[in-house]
Design a protein around this motif. Sequence first.
Motif, mmCIF file in Angstrom:
data_model
loop_
_atom_site.group_PDB
_atom_site.id
_atom_site.type_symbol
_atom_site.label_atom_id
_atom_site.label_comp_id
_atom_site.label_asym_id
_atom_site.label_seq_id
_atom_site.Cartn_x
_atom_site.Cartn_y
_atom_site.Cartn_z
ATOM 1 N N ASN A 50 -10.829 -40.601 69.384
ATOM 2 C CA ASN A 50 -12.127 -40.838 68.761
ATOM 3 C C ASN A 50 -12.021 -42.056 67.857
ATOM 4 N N MET A 51 -12.623 -43.151 68.270
ATOM 5 C CA MET A 51 -12.497 -44.403 67.530
ATOM 6 C C MET A 51 -13.201 -44.332 66.175
ATOM 7 N N GLN A 52 -14.321 -43.588 66.093
ATOM 8 C CA GLN A 52 -15.007 -43.461 64.797
ATOM 9 C C GLN A 52 -14.112 -42.805 63.755
ATOM 10 N N LEU A 53 -13.533 -41.665 64.127
ATOM 11 C CA LEU A 53 -12.662 -40.960 63.181
ATOM 12 C C LEU A 53 -11.400 -41.761 62.892
ATOM 13 N N ALA A 54 -10.842 -42.412 63.928
ATOM 14 C CA ALA A 54 -9.631 -43.208 63.719
ATOM 15 C C ALA A 54 -9.906 -44.358 62.746
ATOM 16 N N TYR A 55 -11.070 -44.993 62.874
ATOM 17 C CA TYR A 55 -11.396 -46.138 62.032
ATOM 18 C C TYR A 55 -11.545 -45.712 60.569
ATOM 19 N N ILE A 56 -12.351 -44.674 60.334
ATOM 20 C CA ILE A 56 -12.632 -44.304 58.944
ATOM 21 C C ILE A 56 -11.446 -43.599 58.297
ATOM 22 N N PHE A 57 -10.708 -42.779 59.059
ATOM 23 C CA PHE A 57 -9.551 -42.097 58.477
ATOM 24 C C PHE A 57 -8.399 -43.062 58.224
ATOM 25 N N THR A 58 -8.215 -44.044 59.104
ATOM 26 C CA THR A 58 -7.146 -45.023 58.885
ATOM 27 C C THR A 58 -7.400 -45.824 57.624
ATOM 28 N N VAL A 59 -8.628 -46.309 57.470
ATOM 29 C CA VAL A 59 -8.966 -47.079 56.270
ATOM 30 C C VAL A 59 -8.894 -46.201 55.020
ATOM 31 N N GLY A 60 -9.416 -44.961 55.117
ATOM 32 C CA GLY A 60 -9.405 -44.073 53.959
ATOM 33 C C GLY A 60 -7.997 -43.683 53.530
ATOM 34 N N ILE A 61 -7.169 -43.266 54.492
ATOM 35 C CA ILE A 61 -5.793 -42.887 54.163
ATOM 36 C C ILE A 61 -5.008 -44.095 53.665
ATOM 37 N N TYR A 62 -5.314 -45.266 54.231
ATOM 38 C CA TYR A 62 -4.631 -46.480 53.762
ATOM 39 C C TYR A 62 -4.919 -46.738 52.280
ATOM 40 N N PHE A 63 -6.182 -46.573 51.859
ATOM 41 C CA PHE A 63 -6.514 -46.792 50.451
ATOM 42 C C PHE A 63 -5.868 -45.735 49.553
ATOM 43 N N VAL A 64 -5.752 -44.505 50.044
ATOM 44 C CA VAL A 64 -5.054 -43.478 49.262
ATOM 45 C C VAL A 64 -3.587 -43.855 49.077
ATOM 46 N N ALA A 67 -21.179 -40.442 57.945
ATOM 47 C CA ALA A 67 -21.831 -39.440 58.790
ATOM 48 C C ALA A 67 -20.955 -39.050 59.977
ATOM 49 N N ALA A 68 -20.039 -39.924 60.392
ATOM 50 C CA ALA A 68 -19.130 -39.584 61.490
ATOM 51 C C ALA A 68 -18.234 -38.412 61.105
ATOM 52 N N VAL A 69 -17.826 -38.328 59.828
ATOM 53 C CA VAL A 69 -17.005 -37.209 59.374
ATOM 54 C C VAL A 69 -17.823 -35.920 59.361
ATOM 55 N N ASP A 70 -19.089 -36.012 58.933
ATOM 56 C CA ASP A 70 -19.947 -34.821 58.943
ATOM 57 C C ASP A 70 -20.134 -34.281 60.355
ATOM 58 N N GLU A 71 -20.340 -35.162 61.316
ATOM 59 C CA GLU A 71 -20.488 -34.712 62.702
ATOM 60 C C GLU A 71 -19.210 -34.065 63.222
ATOM 61 N N TRP A 72 -18.079 -34.605 62.835
ATOM 62 C CA TRP A 72 -16.802 -34.021 63.269
ATOM 63 C C TRP A 72 -16.608 -32.619 62.680
ATOM 64 N N ILE A 73 -17.002 -32.440 61.406
ATOM 65 C CA ILE A 73 -16.885 -31.128 60.769
ATOM 66 C C ILE A 73 -17.819 -30.126 61.444
ATOM 67 N N TRP A 126 -10.288 -23.125 58.772
ATOM 68 C CA TRP A 126 -9.626 -23.489 57.521
ATOM 69 C C TRP A 126 -9.856 -24.959 57.171
ATOM 70 N N VAL A 127 -9.966 -25.818 58.200
ATOM 71 C CA VAL A 127 -10.263 -27.232 57.941
ATOM 72 C C VAL A 127 -11.669 -27.385 57.386
ATOM 73 N N VAL A 128 -12.599 -26.615 57.954
ATOM 74 C CA VAL A 128 -13.989 -26.670 57.481
ATOM 75 C C VAL A 128 -14.082 -26.174 56.046
ATOM 76 N N TRP A 129 -13.334 -25.100 55.736
ATOM 77 C CA TRP A 129 -13.366 -24.565 54.372
ATOM 78 C C TRP A 129 -12.811 -25.574 53.379
ATOM 79 N N ILE A 130 -11.695 -26.213 53.710
ATOM 80 C CA ILE A 130 -11.111 -27.221 52.818
ATOM 81 C C ILE A 130 -12.080 -28.380 52.608
ATOM 82 N N TYR A 131 -12.756 -28.779 53.666
ATOM 83 C CA TYR A 131 -13.688 -29.908 53.558
ATOM 84 C C TYR A 131 -14.856 -29.573 52.636
#
Length: 690
Positions: free
Chosen positions: A180-194, A538-544, A555-560
């Motif tokens: 999933n390129m949407q999730l890969a793009y936003i998670f890569t950038v987000g985790i990189y900043f963390v 919104a791509a993360v919301d759709e994935w959840i 458990w992933v949904v609960w953590i989110y």
Amino acid sequence: MPEADPVCREEEDLVGSLASMSSNERIKAIQKMPKTMRKKREIRNKVLKERTKKSRHRGAQWTQGAPGVSFRRFGNALSEFFQQLRPWHKSLKIIGAEFGTSVLSYFVFLKWLLNFNIFSFLINFGFITIPQFLAAEPNNLSFTGLELLTGAGYFQQTVLYYGFYTNATISKVENGPSYNMQLAYIFTVGIYFVICFLILLFSMARFFSSNFRLTKAFSVNASKLLCTWDFNITNEEAVKLQQKNLLTQIKEDLTEVNKEVVNFSVMERFVHIATHLLAWVVSLATAVAACAGVYFLSINNLKLFMKGYSNDLQRQSAMLVLPVIVSLLNTLVPFLFSWLGHLEKFQTPGQHIYVTIVRNIILKISIVGILCYYWLNIVATSESQCWETLVGQDIYRLVLVDFIFCLLGSFFGEFLRRIIGTTVCVSLGLPEFDIGRNVLDLIYAQTLTWIGILFSPLLPGIQMIAFLIVFFVKKVSLMRNCQPPREVWRTAQMTTSFIFLLFCPSFLGVLSVTGVTVWRLKPSEECGPFRGLPSMYAAVDEWIQTLERYTVSKWVVWIYHNLIASELFFFIISTVVLIVTYLYWQIIQARKTMIKLLHNQIINAGQDKKFLLQKLQREQRAKRRSSSALGGRGQQRSSSSYHPSMQPAQEVPGYPERAFDRNQNTSHNEHPFSVEISSSSDFSPGKQLR
């Protein structure tokens, strides 16, 4: 035949026993011997000869310790090989020896940023760019060469920009694994900043801890003279380099210890304060004027290069107007700030550099803030088909033009300045390396890279190449054009200050810009991985919502919903960071207190020994006078033992009374400082002091 000398027999037995040991045991045994270094070397050489004779006698090629020696030599050779692969390893040693730690701190910071961008490039290239190659379409645009300057044209249809990436799920095999390129793009950038946040936080702590030291005159210089030399150095060039480095460090320490506090009169203080206020007013007014110029130019920039020029060269040139003006301001205004600093006549070079850095950071961060406002409020709301790519192109041009101006600054600011100072106006002399201006150039470039990662994922790779070139260009310019600082000074916390400036306000400002882009702005409708969505997040919301259908992923949904998407999560993270920072600060303070206590204890021990030596010298003189007085009668007295507590108390000037109670009778075994004197005739002060 005469019997062998017992000493020689004992030495032969020692050599024989050492020869039968393993390599590590033999080395430790020789190190523990209470002998001089010359004697230890002689014993070691005899042991090696004995082992060689035994190996020849047995006809063996490998002795018991030979494999260990071979492995150590192989390890040393391998270590030297890897050090040669790092092109900056030797360069940093040369710079530190020739120019001191103040100039060295710039190159250490530059090397750190270079490694940081290598890490960034590998993450983005591995998780975003490589998967996109599998779904890439052929590029139908022609390459003219102007794209290298403008970043437009052919590069628009490449993985360099956001608009080229697909919003589809990549799968090469039907019903096989997908990406999933949407999730890969936003998670890569987000985790990189963390990861960037954590690296910056722990780097500040690590540099602060490693650079923290107690600056007392004799203790620091004594440790450098007696404990700093590396006896493994055998190369003559390395020895000279180490000597220069040690000499420079001692000069810096002595300069800091011997600095004088200047007492100004009331009139002189008033003049100094007025000069500082005037300099700050001029610098702030210049920064405001520069930001105003960038603002009025930026709001017309989109219309300027979106016009339908008949000539493509005119359109390409119009794109470079904004980055050229911004780079000119960032290059010329810091020279004014440096000149103002010289007029203010600070007492130490460190004050001059820090004040210049603060003024430059105000200028550069303000300009970046104006540009971010332009990108998020003008470009993002324009009628462009892909505003994210336009922002990426703007940042690409800013990074490239800033790199070009950095190279031109080394030529005009250092090379031509050297020519003028050595031929036209000899009184000027060679220039000094401007640490504040050059450091702020690096922070500005890295800030642009962080902002542009979301719009141009491969921007860290471009910055990586630029920093590598800047490192060697600045090194050559420094060695050929500049002179060491006229006023030597130590900068223990300089690198920590640089990383702090990179963290705040640069990195925190980038997080704000990225957060607004991800949560607030609407992506383009026709390009990019988030096309058609109300926001990138919104791509993360759709994935959840998709995960809610599966029981395994509850458990992933609960953590989110309960942690990540709630304000409690950010509150917990902030609290943890503050607690860790506070605990680390307390540890540093405890170490600081312990070092001071140990330092005072060493001083007190030295004073105690000085007191005892003075007392022994007085007793010796008194006994000599007594012996000379009784010499005519033949009644020379001798003393077999002496203890300071048996004699009447005598005051020693400057010695603290708390050393020990001299009026208290203490036995020989109970007193901490016991002295034995064999006789008055062969006694010398301190001879048998224990």
